[in-house]
Motif scaffolding. Structure first.
Motif, PDB file in Angstrom:
ATOM      1  N   ASN A  71       0.832  -1.552   0.165  1.00 48.40           N
ATOM      2  CA  ASN A  71      -0.142   0.061  -0.144  1.00 48.40           C
ATOM      3  C   ASN A  71       1.309   1.023   0.196  1.00 48.40           C
ATOM      4  O   ASN A  71       0.530   2.206  -0.517  1.00 48.40           O
ATOM      5  CB  ASN A  71      -0.974   0.327   0.719  1.00 48.40           C
ATOM      6  CG  ASN A  71      -1.585  -0.559   0.938  1.00 48.40           C
ATOM      7  OD1 ASN A  71      -2.058  -1.276  -0.227  1.00 48.40           O
ATOM      8  ND2 ASN A  71      -2.514  -0.970   2.050  1.00 48.40           N
ATOM      9  N   ARG A  82       1.918   1.859  -3.642  1.00 47.09           N
ATOM     10  CA  ARG A  82       0.678   2.346  -4.850  1.00 47.09           C
ATOM     11  C   ARG A  82       0.385   3.817  -3.906  1.00 47.09           C
ATOM     12  O   ARG A  82       0.276   4.453  -4.691  1.00 47.09           O
ATOM     13  CB  ARG A  82      -0.604   1.274  -4.003  1.00 47.09           C
ATOM     14  CG  ARG A  82      -0.660  -0.152  -4.593  1.00 47.09           C
ATOM     15  CD  ARG A  82      -2.141  -0.729  -3.721  1.00 47.09           C
ATOM     16  NE  ARG A  82      -3.053  -0.456  -4.825  1.00 47.09           N
ATOM     17  CZ  ARG A  82      -3.317  -0.963  -5.776  1.00 47.09           C
ATOM     18  NH1 ARG A  82      -2.354  -1.642  -6.640  1.00 47.09           N
ATOM     19  NH2 ARG A  82      -4.818  -0.715  -6.719  1.00 47.09           N
ATOM     20  N   GLU A 131       2.723   5.991  -6.130  1.00 46.47           N
ATOM     21  CA  GLU A 131       2.262   6.323  -7.541  1.00 46.47           C
ATOM     22  C   GLU A 131       1.012   6.604  -7.503  1.00 46.47           C
ATOM     23  O   GLU A 131       0.434   6.590  -8.497  1.00 46.47           O
ATOM     24  CB  GLU A 131       2.033   4.868  -7.905  1.00 46.47           C
ATOM     25  CG  GLU A 131       3.222   3.924  -8.147  1.00 46.47           C
ATOM     26  CD  GLU A 131       4.684   4.531  -9.004  1.00 46.47           C
ATOM     27  OE1 GLU A 131       4.199   4.656 -10.168  1.00 46.47           O
ATOM     28  OE2 GLU A 131       5.943   5.291  -8.406  1.00 46.47           O
ATOM     29  N   MET A 133      -1.899   5.675  -6.193  1.00 42.43           N
ATOM     30  CA  MET A 133      -3.103   3.970  -6.078  1.00 42.43           C
ATOM     31  C   MET A 133      -3.741   3.949  -5.100  1.00 42.43           C
ATOM     32  O   MET A 133      -3.006   4.248  -4.133  1.00 42.43           O
ATOM     33  CB  MET A 133      -2.595   3.005  -7.242  1.00 42.43           C
ATOM     34  CG  MET A 133      -1.006   3.323  -8.326  1.00 42.43           C
ATOM     35  SD  MET A 133      -0.163   1.569  -8.652  1.00 42.43           S
ATOM     36  CE  MET A 133      -1.633   0.691  -9.004  1.00 42.43           C
TER      37      MET A 133
END
Length: 412
Positions: free
Chosen positions: A370, A373, A376, A378
Motif C-alpha cells: 500500500n 501504491r 504511485e 494508486m
C-alpha cells in the motif's frame, strides 16, 4: 542630491532602525548602473533570458511539488489534514491565489531580493489566510532584536505589523534581519549580459554590419549631411535590407569603424555570461537549456539529480524551517507538527528504475504494497498494509522444516 539620497541621509541618524522600503524602491525600481553602463533592477534583470530562466527553474521547483503539514506520532507520521493550516498550503492561502501561485510568487521574491514577506492574518488566534507583499512595500524597524514591519499599502498609507504576525523568509541573510539581494550583488554580470543582448539586437537592426563613416569629396552643409545619412540608412539599414549592394557615386566612400561580431568573440561572450548567471543563482546550466556538446544522456540525468539535491535542497530546507518557526506555535511543534516538501516525485526515474527500487525495499520489508501504491497515486487494497519478506530472507536461526531439520526456509 536625489530624493532617495536625502531620505537615506536622514535615516542614517537613527542607529537603532533598519529601513529597507526606500532603499529597495530605489534599487528594485530605479536600478543601479553596472560597469557595462546598463541600469540593473528587478525589471531589467528579468529581461535577461538567463536570469528569467534561473528564477523560473527555482520558482517552479518550489511550487510544483506538494508542501504539506505533517504530524509525527512516535515512529509514524501522517498528514495533518485536520489542522487549520493544512488547507492553506494544499489549496489556497488566500482568496485570489492558489497554493502554486502563492509559492511561485514568494520564490521569485526570494530569488531576486533575498526576502519574502507574508502577513499572517489570524482570527481568534487561528491563521485564516496568508497575504504576500512585494519586498519594496515592506520596511523593517529594528530595536535591539525586536523587529517591526511597516507595510506600505496601495493608498500610500502604511500599517505596522509585529514580527509575530509576519512570515519573513530570508535567503542568505548577512545580518540575520534581511536577506541578500542577488540582483544588486550580481548587477555587473547581469548588466554585461544585457549589454551583449542589446548589442546583438542593434547589430541585426542595422543589417548585421558594423557602423562606419560615409565620406564624400566635397564639403556638405548640415542639411545635406542629414539628408545623405537618412537616405543611406533607409536604403541599407535594417534586417530587411541586409545583403543589398550599395551603389555609391560622387566619390563617396564607406569606411567601417566597428568590429565584426566574430572578431569580438560575441557568441563566446554570450555563452560565458550564461554560465556566470547560472553560477550566481546556483542553477546548473543544463536546467535552463544550456549544455556543452560533451553532455550525454547519463551525465544529463546525473545533473538533473544534482539540481534536486544541491540546488533545490537548500531552498526546501529554508522554507520548511521558516514555516515551522513562523506558522506553528511551540506547543504545536512539541506535538510533532512540521512542514515538509515531498520531493520523491522529482527523484523518481523511469518506470523500470522505480520498479527495481520498490522491489528492493519490498524484499527487505522496508515498505509494504500500500505504501508503494500511495507513491504511485494508486488506491490501497485490503491486506496491503502487511510487510512481507521472502522465505530466503528470514533469519536462518529460526527456520526449520516440518521434521525439525534446518533447511534455511521459513513460512511467511
Amino acid at each position: 542630491m536625489g530624493f532617495f539620497d536625502l531620505f537615506k541621509s536622514k535615516q542614517e541618524q537613527k542607529s537603532d532602525a533598519i529601513t529597507t522600503t526606500y532603499d529597495l524602491l530605489n534599487g528594485l525600481m530605479i536600478g543601479m548602473t553596472s560597469r557595462s553602463g546598463v541600469d540593473v533592477n528587478i525589471n531589467t534583470a528579468l529581461e535577461c533570458n538567463a536570469v528569467l530562466a534561473c528564477v523560473r527553474v527555482i520558482a517552479n521547483g518550489i511550487s510544483q511539488i506538494p508542501f504539506r503539514l505533517y504530524r509525527q506520532d512516535g515512529n509514524s507520521k501522517r498528514l495533518a489534514t485536520k489542522h487549520q493550516i493544512y488547507d492553506l498550503f494544499s489549496t489556497a492561502p488566500n482568496e485570489w491565489q492558489t497554493s502554486f501561485e502563492f509559492r511561485q510568487m514568494i520564490a521569485m521574491h526570494l530569488c531576486l531580493t533575498g526576502n519574502a514577506y507574508v502577513w499572517i492574518n489570524r482570527v481568534n488566534g487561528h491563521i485564516v489566510e496568508l497575504l504576500p507583499y512585494a519586498p519594496g512595500s515592506v520596511s523593517i524597524h529594528r530595536d535591539g532584536w525586536d523587529l517591526t514591519y511597516n507595510i506600505t499599502l496601495q493608498n500610500k498609507k502604511y500599517i505596522s505589523v509585529p514580527a509575530s504576525d509576519m512570515w519573513h523568509i530570508r535567503w542568505l541573510a548577512w545580518d540575520g534581519v534581511s536577506g541578500f539581494d542577488a540582483v544588486r550583488a550580481a548587477r555587473d554580470t547581469i548588466g554585461l549580459s544585457l549589454a551583449l543582448e542589446r548589442h546583438g539586437s542593434t547589430t541585426f537592426k542595422n543589417g548585421v554590419r558594423p557602423s562606419g563613416v560615409l565620406t564624400v569629396s566635397h564639403q556638405l552643409n548640415d542639411a545635406q549631411r542629414k539628408e545623405l545619412r537618412e537616405a543611406f540608412e533607409a536604403a541599407f539599414s535594417g534586417t530587411e535590407n541586409s545583403g543589398r549592394v550599395p551603389v555609391l557615386g560622387a566619390d563617396m566612400k564607406w569606411q567601417p569603424m566597428g568590429v565584426a561580431n566574430d572578431s569580438a568573440q560575441y557568441v563566446e561572450s554570450r555563452k560565458y555570461q550564461i554560465e556566470e548567471i547560472c553560477r550566481a543563482f546556483g542553477v546548473p546550466p543544463i536546467m535552463i537549456g544550456y549544455s556543452d556538446k560533451a553532455s550525454t544522456y547519463a551525465s544529463a540525468e546525473q545533473m538533473f539529480l544534482s539540481h534536486v539535491v544541491y540546488t533545490m535542497g537548500p531552498w526546501y530546507a529554508c522554507l520548511e524551517q521558516s514555516a515551522n518557526k513562523a506558522l506553528l506555535t511551540k506547543s504545536e511543534r512539541k506535538l510533532g507538527y512540521y512542514f515538509k516538501f515531498n520531493v520523491n516525485a522529482l527523484l523518481r526515474g523511469a518506470t523500470k528504475d522505480r520498479a527495481e527500487f520498490y522491489t528492493k525495499l519490498y524484499n527487505v520489508g522496508a515498505i509494504n504494497p500500500n505504501e508503494i501504491r500511495e507513491l504511485e497515486d494508486m488506491n490501497p487494497y485490503e491486506g496491503g498494509d502487511e510487510y512481507r519478506v521472502p522465505l530466503n530472507m528470514e533469519n536462518p536461526n529460526n527456520t526449520t522444516d516440518v521434521e525439525g531439520e534446518d533447511n534455511g526456509n521459513t513460512r511467511l
